[in-house]
Design a protein around this motif. Structure first.
Motif, PDB file in Angstrom:
ATOM      1  N   GLY A  85     -79.157  54.931  37.203  1.00  0.00           N
ATOM      2  CA  GLY A  85     -77.754  55.136  37.561  1.00  0.00           C
ATOM      3  C   GLY A  85     -76.894  55.507  36.366  1.00  0.00           C
ATOM      4  O   GLY A  85     -76.204  56.530  36.363  1.00  0.00           O
ATOM      5  N   LEU A  86     -76.918  54.693  35.303  1.00  0.00           N
ATOM      6  CA  LEU A  86     -76.100  54.977  34.124  1.00  0.00           C
ATOM      7  C   LEU A  86     -76.609  56.203  33.375  1.00  0.00           C
ATOM      8  O   LEU A  86     -75.828  56.919  32.750  1.00  0.00           O
ATOM      9  CB  LEU A  86     -76.070  53.754  33.196  1.00  0.00           C
ATOM     10  CG  LEU A  86     -75.347  52.520  33.753  1.00  0.00           C
ATOM     11  CD1 LEU A  86     -75.363  51.380  32.735  1.00  0.00           C
ATOM     12  CD2 LEU A  86     -73.903  52.861  34.124  1.00  0.00           C
ATOM     13  N   SER A  87     -77.919  56.427  33.429  1.00  0.00           N
ATOM     14  CA  SER A  87     -78.463  57.644  32.815  1.00  0.00           C
ATOM     15  C   SER A  87     -77.912  58.883  33.505  1.00  0.00           C
ATOM     16  O   SER A  87     -77.551  59.869  32.856  1.00  0.00           O
ATOM     17  CB  SER A  87     -79.991  57.626  32.896  1.00  0.00           C
ATOM     18  OG  SER A  87     -80.529  58.875  32.504  1.00  0.00           O
ATOM     19  N   LEU A  88     -77.821  58.831  34.830  1.00  0.00           N
ATOM     20  CA  LEU A  88     -77.259  59.952  35.583  1.00  0.00           C
ATOM     21  C   LEU A  88     -75.777  60.137  35.254  1.00  0.00           C
ATOM     22  O   LEU A  88     -75.300  61.267  35.128  1.00  0.00           O
ATOM     23  CB  LEU A  88     -77.459  59.714  37.078  1.00  0.00           C
ATOM     24  CG  LEU A  88     -76.964  60.827  38.012  1.00  0.00           C
ATOM     25  CD1 LEU A  88     -77.712  62.113  37.741  1.00  0.00           C
ATOM     26  CD2 LEU A  88     -77.119  60.401  39.467  1.00  0.00           C
ATOM     27  N   VAL A  89     -75.065  59.022  35.095  1.00  0.00           N
ATOM     28  CA  VAL A  89     -73.646  59.101  34.745  1.00  0.00           C
ATOM     29  C   VAL A  89     -73.469  59.837  33.421  1.00  0.00           C
ATOM     30  O   VAL A  89     -72.640  60.747  33.296  1.00  0.00           O
ATOM     31  CB  VAL A  89     -73.037  57.678  34.659  1.00  0.00           C
ATOM     32  CG1 VAL A  89     -71.665  57.722  33.985  1.00  0.00           C
ATOM     33  CG2 VAL A  89     -72.914  57.076  36.050  1.00  0.00           C
ATOM     34  N   ARG A  90     -74.245  59.440  32.411  1.00  0.00           N
ATOM     35  CA  ARG A  90     -74.095  60.097  31.112  1.00  0.00           C
ATOM     36  C   ARG A  90     -74.528  61.560  31.178  1.00  0.00           C
ATOM     37  O   ARG A  90     -73.892  62.431  30.559  1.00  0.00           O
ATOM     38  CB  ARG A  90     -74.906  59.374  30.039  1.00  0.00           C
ATOM     39  CG  ARG A  90     -74.631  59.930  28.654  1.00  0.00           C
ATOM     40  CD  ARG A  90     -75.338  59.191  27.566  1.00  0.00           C
ATOM     41  NE  ARG A  90     -76.772  59.446  27.575  1.00  0.00           N
ATOM     42  CZ  ARG A  90     -77.599  59.137  26.582  1.00  0.00           C
ATOM     43  NH1 ARG A  90     -77.118  58.532  25.512  1.00  0.00           N
ATOM     44  NH2 ARG A  90     -78.888  59.390  26.657  1.00  0.00           N
ATOM     45  N   ARG A  91     -75.578  61.839  31.919  1.00  0.00           N
ATOM     46  CA  ARG A  91     -76.045  63.226  32.008  1.00  0.00           C
ATOM     47  C   ARG A  91     -74.992  64.117  32.650  1.00  0.00           C
ATOM     48  O   ARG A  91     -74.754  65.235  32.189  1.00  0.00           O
ATOM     49  CB  ARG A  91     -77.347  63.270  32.811  1.00  0.00           C
ATOM     50  CG  ARG A  91     -77.962  64.652  32.909  1.00  0.00           C
ATOM     51  CD  ARG A  91     -79.264  64.615  33.659  1.00  0.00           C
ATOM     52  NE  ARG A  91     -79.792  65.958  33.876  1.00  0.00           N
ATOM     53  CZ  ARG A  91     -80.860  66.252  34.596  1.00  0.00           C
ATOM     54  NH1 ARG A  91     -81.542  65.255  35.166  1.00  0.00           N
ATOM     55  NH2 ARG A  91     -81.259  67.491  34.749  1.00  0.00           N
ATOM     56  N   GLY A  96     -68.821  56.694  41.835  1.00  0.00           N
ATOM     57  CA  GLY A  96     -69.581  55.879  42.783  1.00  0.00           C
ATOM     58  C   GLY A  96     -70.649  55.038  42.104  1.00  0.00           C
ATOM     59  O   GLY A  96     -70.846  53.862  42.439  1.00  0.00           O
ATOM     60  N   ASN A  97     -71.355  55.597  41.136  1.00  0.00           N
ATOM     61  CA  ASN A  97     -72.388  54.842  40.412  1.00  0.00           C
ATOM     62  C   ASN A  97     -71.780  53.681  39.626  1.00  0.00           C
ATOM     63  O   ASN A  97     -72.355  52.586  39.576  1.00  0.00           O
ATOM     64  CB  ASN A  97     -73.148  55.769  39.473  1.00  0.00           C
ATOM     65  CG  ASN A  97     -74.399  56.354  40.111  1.00  0.00           C
ATOM     66  OD1 ASN A  97     -75.394  55.676  40.311  1.00  0.00           O
ATOM     67  ND2 ASN A  97     -74.312  57.625  40.465  1.00  0.00           N
ATOM     68  N   LEU A  98     -70.628  53.897  38.989  1.00  0.00           N
ATOM     69  CA  LEU A  98     -70.001  52.826  38.215  1.00  0.00           C
ATOM     70  C   LEU A  98     -69.490  51.715  39.126  1.00  0.00           C
ATOM     71  O   LEU A  98     -69.600  50.528  38.782  1.00  0.00           O
ATOM     72  CB  LEU A  98     -68.862  53.403  37.364  1.00  0.00           C
ATOM     73  CG  LEU A  98     -69.298  54.345  36.239  1.00  0.00           C
ATOM     74  CD1 LEU A  98     -68.093  54.879  35.479  1.00  0.00           C
ATOM     75  CD2 LEU A  98     -70.267  53.654  35.274  1.00  0.00           C
ATOM     76  N   LEU A  99     -68.924  52.061  40.290  1.00  0.00           N
ATOM     77  CA  LEU A  99     -68.488  51.027  41.236  1.00  0.00           C
ATOM     78  C   LEU A  99     -69.682  50.273  41.804  1.00  0.00           C
ATOM     79  O   LEU A  99     -69.647  49.036  41.958  1.00  0.00           O
ATOM     80  CB  LEU A  99     -67.679  51.668  42.364  1.00  0.00           C
ATOM     81  CG  LEU A  99     -66.284  52.188  41.982  1.00  0.00           C
ATOM     82  CD1 LEU A  99     -65.651  52.929  43.141  1.00  0.00           C
ATOM     83  CD2 LEU A  99     -65.402  51.033  41.527  1.00  0.00           C
ATOM     84  N   ARG A 100     -70.766  51.001  42.112  1.00  0.00           N
ATOM     85  CA  ARG A 100     -71.969  50.339  42.628  1.00  0.00           C
ATOM     86  C   ARG A 100     -72.558  49.410  41.573  1.00  0.00           C
ATOM     87  O   ARG A 100     -73.001  48.296  41.877  1.00  0.00           O
ATOM     88  CB  ARG A 100     -73.002  51.388  43.027  1.00  0.00           C
ATOM     89  CG  ARG A 100     -74.291  50.779  43.618  1.00  0.00           C
ATOM     90  CD  ARG A 100     -75.336  51.834  43.907  1.00  0.00           C
ATOM     91  NE  ARG A 100     -74.882  52.772  44.924  1.00  0.00           N
ATOM     92  CZ  ARG A 100     -74.520  54.014  44.682  1.00  0.00           C
ATOM     93  NH1 ARG A 100     -74.553  54.478  43.423  1.00  0.00           N
ATOM     94  NH2 ARG A 100     -74.117  54.806  45.653  1.00  0.00           N
ATOM     95  N   ASN A 101     -72.569  49.845  40.316  1.00  0.00           N
ATOM     96  CA  ASN A 101     -73.094  49.022  39.231  1.00  0.00           C
ATOM     97  C   ASN A 101     -72.264  47.746  39.064  1.00  0.00           C
ATOM     98  O   ASN A 101     -72.801  46.647  38.873  1.00  0.00           O
ATOM     99  CB  ASN A 101     -73.078  49.842  37.926  1.00  0.00           C
ATOM    100  CG  ASN A 101     -73.840  49.170  36.805  1.00  0.00           C
ATOM    101  OD1 ASN A 101     -75.067  49.142  36.792  1.00  0.00           O
ATOM    102  ND2 ASN A 101     -73.106  48.605  35.849  1.00  0.00           N
ATOM    103  N   ALA A 102     -70.920  47.883  39.146  1.00  0.00           N
ATOM    104  CA  ALA A 102     -70.048  46.707  39.039  1.00  0.00           C
ATOM    105  C   ALA A 102     -70.268  45.746  40.202  1.00  0.00           C
ATOM    106  O   ALA A 102     -70.333  44.524  40.011  1.00  0.00           O
ATOM    107  CB  ALA A 102     -68.590  47.168  38.981  1.00  0.00           C
TER     108      ALA A 102
END
Length: 424
Positions: A390-396, A331-337
């Motif tokens: 957002g991306l920090s949460l993805v990597r974590r 969801g974070n990656l789609l929202r970021n895109a």
């Protein structure tokens, strides 16, 4: 230039350098001592032979007295005893004489105005010296090889406690509150003091991690109540027939934001708990089911922005994963895109190892990609009032689950995020 050798390499290098220094000095000393001793011995022999010949009364005696490898000359000597020109200016005493391809040891003496010279061929002496030098050189090379072997064997024993300590520190269990201390396993010397320092540092890390977990857990728990109020209020407002179309759209927007916040709160709650509790506190779902759900959620916002949204399901893995974490990452990656793409397309492609999200947005500069996954870091093209989490949460999440996320550029612009869920 800084050389970054390991500890074992440094020990081997130290052994080799010490052998080069000590063995080289010892070999040089042996060769010099043997050379000087042989020269003194030859000097004494030639002096004695010359003195015996000078005591003889006539030339006839001299003809038979020099050794086979000796030559005898003197000033105004007859026939073969005549002093050659290359020997006439020699100083008195023992010395080396070179004539053409021949070399001699010579002893010169002045008696009653005459110069007497006794020569001895030094080829046998040079052969002995060469043999000695060869033996010393072979011994020197062998000693270097033995030093490398001994250094390697000793380095393994020396660094064994350090390697074991490093393996203990790398274990994730060391951050648990009940993890045993490291120092009692080692003697109270260098490695033991290092282990004690690790114990102190790990203690501080455990304390900081515990505070973070408590804070995240408490805040996330307290936020669940007002979010439930917001969600229920949105459901009641949507059921109200008196609201016009514009108001209904705003209520739906509030509802989607509330659902996103509830998902984020649940994600933080899971991250704040111990890893062993994840399977007990969250459901497991396949990548395909979560992707289908998010595609249905994001297709309308993307197409209403004028973007093309392509969903390629492909040969998706049927393995089940933590649904909250996987939903949050995708969801974070789609929202970021969606957020950073003004025109063009967004593609979600599933494959046997995970998924790929590609966009034709503004992209991320190459010098910013390394730090873009850090907390509160936003690229030069950042927009809106986000905090860069957002991306920090993805990597974590990926680190906690053993997944791998990679960022690369699209041509002519845009980003490509690939998440490997199998960690290979």
């Amino acid at each position: 230039m800084e050389f970054k050798q390991g500890l074992s390499q440094r020990i081997v290098i130290a052994f080799v350098l010490m052998t080069l220094l000590v063995g080289g000095a010892f070999s040089w000393g042996i060769m010099q001592a043997v050379h000087v001793m042989e020269e003194r011995l030859l000097s004494g022999v030639l002096r004695g032979d010359l003195d015996r010949m000078l005591l003889m009364s006539n030339i006839e005696d001299w003809r038979h007295k020099p050794e086979p490898d000796q030559l005898f000359y003197f000033s105004s000597g007859p026939d073969k005893f005549a002093l050659p020109s290359y020997l006439q200016d020699l100083p008195q005493g023992f010395q080396e004489v070179f004539h053409g391809k021949f070399s001699y040891h010579a002893f010169v003496r002045q008696v009653a105005g005459r110069q007497y010279v006794l020569l001895q061929d030094q080829s046998s002496f040079e052969d002995r010296e060469q043999a000695l030098y060869s033996v010393v050189l072979v011994g020197f090379i062998v000693s270097i090889g033995l030093a490398m072997l001994l250094g390697w064997l000793l380095s393994r024993k020396v660094i064994e406690p350090v390697v074991r300590l490093a393996q203990q520190v790398r274990q994730r269990d060391q951050l648990l509150a009940l993890a045993p201390p490291l120092a009692p396993d080692y003697a109270d010397v260098e490695v033991g003091q290092l282990a004690a320092a690790f114990d102190d540092t790990l203690g501080l890390l455990r304390h900081a991690l515990k505070r973070e977990q408590l804070f995240t857990s408490d805040v996330s728990h307290e936020l669940r109540t007002p979010l439930m109020v917001l969600a229920s209020s949105c459901e009641l407002l949507q059921a109200n027939p008196s609201l016009d179309t514009r108001a209904q759209a705003q209520v739906q927007r509030i509802g989607r934001a509330t659902d996103g916040m509830r998902e984020l709160v649940q994600t933080f709650l899971l991250l704040a708990r111990e890893p062993a509790q994840d399977s007990d506190l969250s459901s497991q779902r396949s990548l395909g089911s979560i992707a289908d759900e998010l595609v249905q959620q994001w297709r309308e916002p993307m197409e209403s922005k004028g973007l093309q949204f392509f969903y390629q399901r492909g040969d998706v893995t049927e393995q089940r994963f933590n649904s909250v974490f996987l939903h949050s990452v995708l969801g974070n990656l789609l929202r970021n895109a969606w957020h950073y793409t003004n025109s063009g397309q967004i593609t979600l492609r599933l494959h046997g190892q995970g998924f790929v999200v590609e966009d034709t947005g503004v992209g991320i500069a190459e010098d910013e990609r390394e730090n873009i996954f850090e907390p509160f870091v936003r690229g030069a093209t950042a927009r809106g009032d986000g905090l860069g989490l957002g991306l920090s949460l993805v990597r974590r999440i990926c680190i906690s689950q053993g997944w791998r996320v990679e960022l690369s550029a699209m041509q002519p612009s845009g980003c490509r995020f690939e998440v490997n869920l199998l960690g290979k």
